[in-house]
Scaffold this active site. Structure first.
Site: not given
Lengths: 429, 443
Positions: A319, A330
């Site tokens: 992402h 992340e």
């Protein structure tokens, strides 16, 4: 029995090109699509740059360009991308079974007429600073246009596509912020797996490069504001000095089919979609769960759905927005799910050059996975100049890389807590 | 074998009042909740009647810390989102899942795995409240009173509410409701206009069937009682302009209809895997037997004359449910009272049902509520589950001269007997999506 689902056509218009191949070439070359905003005068906005789709003529992509005179950029992008995808799949308009074909788009809003809104609001604003709806309407009914107003509704890309291709089967439009088109492709995949449909036109389209879009993200301090004189350096996923994402726009549309249907018509198969996972943070409105609980659940669900182990994954399309929070969490999430393999699997964020296409981001990033598998090359994360100790994985920094790529994971985490992941792999009969 | 899906909770906030029971009562009694627009000064809008939501407290009945969350965040929830949160709360409370004790450190619903609870909501792109822009626009105007982007960038943006964007995003309904109920499963926000609520049921059922969740909240929320939206739909000539008697303004399938009536509300149902519901001894309102969807090809501001979108959705729902048209007990139609939409829907029902279209009783509730947009289909499902079980199909309010061209067994004047426990609910959006669901209701 679940049917296998394959990708048989791809079309795309992005800040890096008006076709799949042009975008891919520029991505691999590390070229940036980020420039000063030309769509409107953003000279005095906190953020003055974005990744914009170059001007193009819609005529080659639609039957009757006149019908799109009042359409938003989102619709124009989607029509161009869809036509390319349909052509790529070798499907002419007459070759759809209208009831066995569906549409699933992750779409944002159409063009809002900001000047008309502001003039009408100003006209209706009284000395107390409150807006009288009657005053607003007095000006509004003179200035607003019915079709321009309707074109703002986010199902318009799907509606235009249905009309253009004569599709009367199920169509859906979703808007789960930055995760929308990953979700659209995932849900489309489910419709094909269970045999509800044979073909789905699926993808995303969005432009938030309009005054209220930039305003809204500036207020949230979510988008980068500099360096203004070197905007191509503003999107810095996983870099220590990252300071927010850069708005992009565009559309990627794919033709998805169940395998039997694709085979029966002799379609060229680009890749196979094998896993989809979806979850919700249910944590806080803007912060991500510090341990990446939601994203991890989506990734695990997608891997399990695809029947692959973490060590089978050759590449992760992150992402990777370039906000402090996202990239840190992340990274942590990948470590959590992938264990020791986390340090071996390359991850990159094409948002470093493409910007953040919001509702169109997921489908566009999935496209880069398909091309990575085809060409055995990974797109780079540009602007990764100063490592961040909290982001210590292999982000394919600053240059594309040859690699063995068979199985890819594509992640999208929406503002508001919707997380979606897809697994795509080389098609092996 | 695919999993069976039942409905174990209902929640609604509609112009008829707070709660599913208030909606069902208004429909049963034929009491219109449409009134003159009081939310804003509509004196310059050609359509000045609406179905407005009542005053409601989105934290009614929930745990104290949930109430605190709502209170703290209410300023970042547009009315659509507040309505959605309230309807979800009611549906969860109604489902009989026992809330835990926060003092004992229990989860909000301690008897379930929260990763198995998700939601799909029909929502829309929410227009900004005009007052939010007033001060920034004034600040942006130059000495000559002209608005410029230059001024907006220099002085306007700084006057905006910092969380302005979050107040209006169409996925924030699920964000807030998800936080309140710790729903960590799949969630989606479908922006398919009038078809949103029922398409949400369609997708949520599919998510349970594929095994990714055991509980899915499905529904829709929208406020169309907004100066920009009433303007928009007036410009598109879709709204009723017979303002003199608001209660009679919305006339589905009636020869004297003058258009739809803008309304607002939210409705949510708790879908649950039947095996899970049976095991916990849940009260079951009905079963989702099949859903279907279709789309118009007539263009973005048109309805197909042959009703193809509705016909496709209904055929698919019937096939998925393995139900024959003649076996249907009743139909709760979309019936907005916008003439092209009504006739397209009628044509679609005739095409999909064949001869049964003349016998199955058809009702519609928008004479009572007006058009709540994405909330409509879910509210109509709630009415089917809560009201029709009594064995009577309520008449269509304000349909006093039924349009003979409809070719349907429209229920007018007085209630008709329900022919079986199989009910079809349909929704369709002008220029866009259609949805249908076949449910077996508890009689």
């Amino acid at each position: 029995m679940k049917r296998r689902v394959v990708i048989t056509g791809i079309g795309s218009v992005t800040p890096l090109g008006l076709s799949v191949e042009e975008t891919w070439r520029n991505l691999i070359a590390g070229k940036s699509g980020i420039r000063p905003i030309a769509i409107f005068d953003a000279g005095t906005f906190p953020t003055t740059f974005a990744a914009q789709v170059p001007d193009f003529d819609l005529a080659p992509y639609v039957r009757n360009p006149g019908e799109f005179r009042k359409a938003g950029r989102n619709v124009r992008f989607a029509m161009a991308a869809a036509r390319q995808a349909v052509d790529d799949a070798g499907l002419a308009a007459g070759r759809f079974d209208p009831e066995r074909t569906g549409i699933y788009m992750g779409s944002g809003e159409g063009a809002l007429d900001f000047f008309t809104l502001c003039q009408s609001v100003a006209h209706g604003t009284g000395p107390d600073g409150k807006v009288s709806a009657a005053g607003f309407a007095e000006m509004g009914f003179k200035r607003y246009d019915a079709i321009c107003e309707l074109e703002q509704e986010p199902n318009m890309p799907a509606n235009h596509l249905a009309a253009e291709y004569g599709i009367c089967g199920p169509t859906y439009s979703c808007l789960t912020a930055c995760a929308a088109s990953t979700q659209a492709v995932g849900e489309a995949m489910d419709l094909l797996r269970i045999g509800e449909l044979d073909t789905v036109i699926a993808g995303g389209t969005h432009s938030m490069i309009h005054p209220l879009g930039v305003t809204g993200f500036n207020l949230l301090t979510a988008i980068s504001t500099g360096p203004k004189d070197q905007p191509w350096r503003a999107s810095r996923p996983f870099d220590r000095d990252r300071a927010g994402f850069v708005l992009g726009e565009g559309s990627t549309v794919m033709i998805l089919e169940n395998l039997e249907h694709a085979r029966a018509r002799g379609a060229k198969i680009r890749a196979e979609l094998t896993g989809y996972g979806s979850s919700t943070d249910a944590y806080r409105m803007t912060d991500i769960h510090p341990e990446g609980r939601g994203p991890a659940a989506a990734i695990r669900m997608a891997l399990q759905d695809a029947g692959v182990r973490p060590e089978d994954v050759d590449y992760i399309s992150a992402h990777g927005t370039g906000t402090q929070e996202n990239d840190k969490v992340e990274t942590l999430t990948v470590k959590l799910v992938f264990g020791p393999h986390a340090h071996k699997v390359p991850i990159s964020s094409v948002k470093s050059t493409l910007g953040h296409l919001i509702a169109a981001a997921g489908a566009t990033e999935l496209m880069t996975c398909v091309l990575a598998i085809r060409d055995q090359v990974l797109p780079p994360t540009m602007n990764l100049e100063t490592p961040d100790p909290q982001c210590d994985l292999d982000y394919v920094p600053n240059a594309a890389r040859k690699a063995r790529v068979e199985v890819c994971l594509s992640n999208s985490f929406g503002f508001g807590g919707q997380n979606d992941s897809l697994v795509v792999r080389r098609f092996v009969p | 074998m695919s999993r069976r899906i039942v409905i174990t909770g209902l929640g609604a906030v509609t112009p008829a009042g707070v709660g599913a029971a208030a909606l069902a009562a208004a429909v049963r009694e034929g009491r219109s909740a449409v009134g003159p627009i009081t939310r804003f000064d509509a004196s310059r809008h050609p359509s000045r009647v609406a179905g407005q939501a009542p005053d409601f407290d989105p934290s009614e009945g929930v745990r104290k810390e949930q109430g605190r969350y709502i209170k703290k965040n209410i300023k970042v929830m547009a009315l659509d989102i507040q309505l959605a949160v309230a309807a979800v709360n009611l549906a969860v409370l109604d489902s009989g899942l026992p809330p835990g004790d926060p003092k004992a450190g229990q989860a909000v619903l301690p008897t379930i795995d929260h990763a198995r609870l998700g939601m799909v909501f029909g929502t829309s792109f929410i227009p900004t409240e005009l007052d939010d822009l007033a001060a920034p626009i004034q600040a942006a105007q130059g000495a000559d009173g002209q608005f410029t982007l230059k001024g907006w960038g220099e002085r306007g943006i700084a006057q905006m509410f910092p969380l302005w964007l979050l107040k209006y995003l169409p996925n924030m309904h699920a964000c807030h409701a998800g936080i309140l109920w710790d729903a960590q499963g799949p969630s989606n926000s479908l922006t398919t206009s009038d078809a949103g609520g029922l398409l949400a049921v369609d997708e949520a059922a599919r998510i349970i069937r594929r095994g990714h969740a055991d509980w899915m909240l499905a529904g829709g929320a929208e406020s169309r009682v907004h100066p920009v939206l009433v303007l928009r739909y007036c410009l598109a000539n879709r709204l009723a302009t017979a303002n003199s008697i608001p209660a009679a303004a919305c006339r589905p399938f009636d020869l004297d209809r003058t258009g739809a009536v803008a309304a607002e509300g939210a409705a949510a149902v708790m879908l649950e895997a039947a095996d899970v519901a049976e095991k916990r001894g849940a009260r079951i309102y009905g079963e989702v037997l099949g859903t279907g969807a279709g789309t118009t090809t007539a263009g973005i501001n048109a309805c197909d004359a042959d009703g193809r979108a509705v016909a496709t959705a209904v055929r698919r729902a019937l096939a998925a449910a393995a139900v024959q048209p003649a076996d249907l007990g009743a139909i709760v139609a979309h019936g907005t009272a916008f003439a092209p939409q009504d006739s397209s829907e009628a044509a679609g029902l005739r095409a999909a049902l064949g001869p049964a279209a003349e016998t199955v009783p058809v009702t519609a509730i928008k004479g009572v509520t007006g058009n709540m947009g994405a909330a409509g289909g879910a509210a109509e499902l709630v009415v089917a589950l809560l009201l029709l079980g009594g064995g009577r199909v309520p008449p269509i309010l304000n349909c006093s001269r039924p349009d003979p061209a409809a070719g349907l067994n429209l229920v007018v004047g007085r209630a008709a007997p329900l022919r079986s426990d199989l009910v079809l609910v349909t929704s369709n959006a002008v220029g866009g999506q259609a949805a249908a669901a076949v449910v077996r209701i508890k009689k």
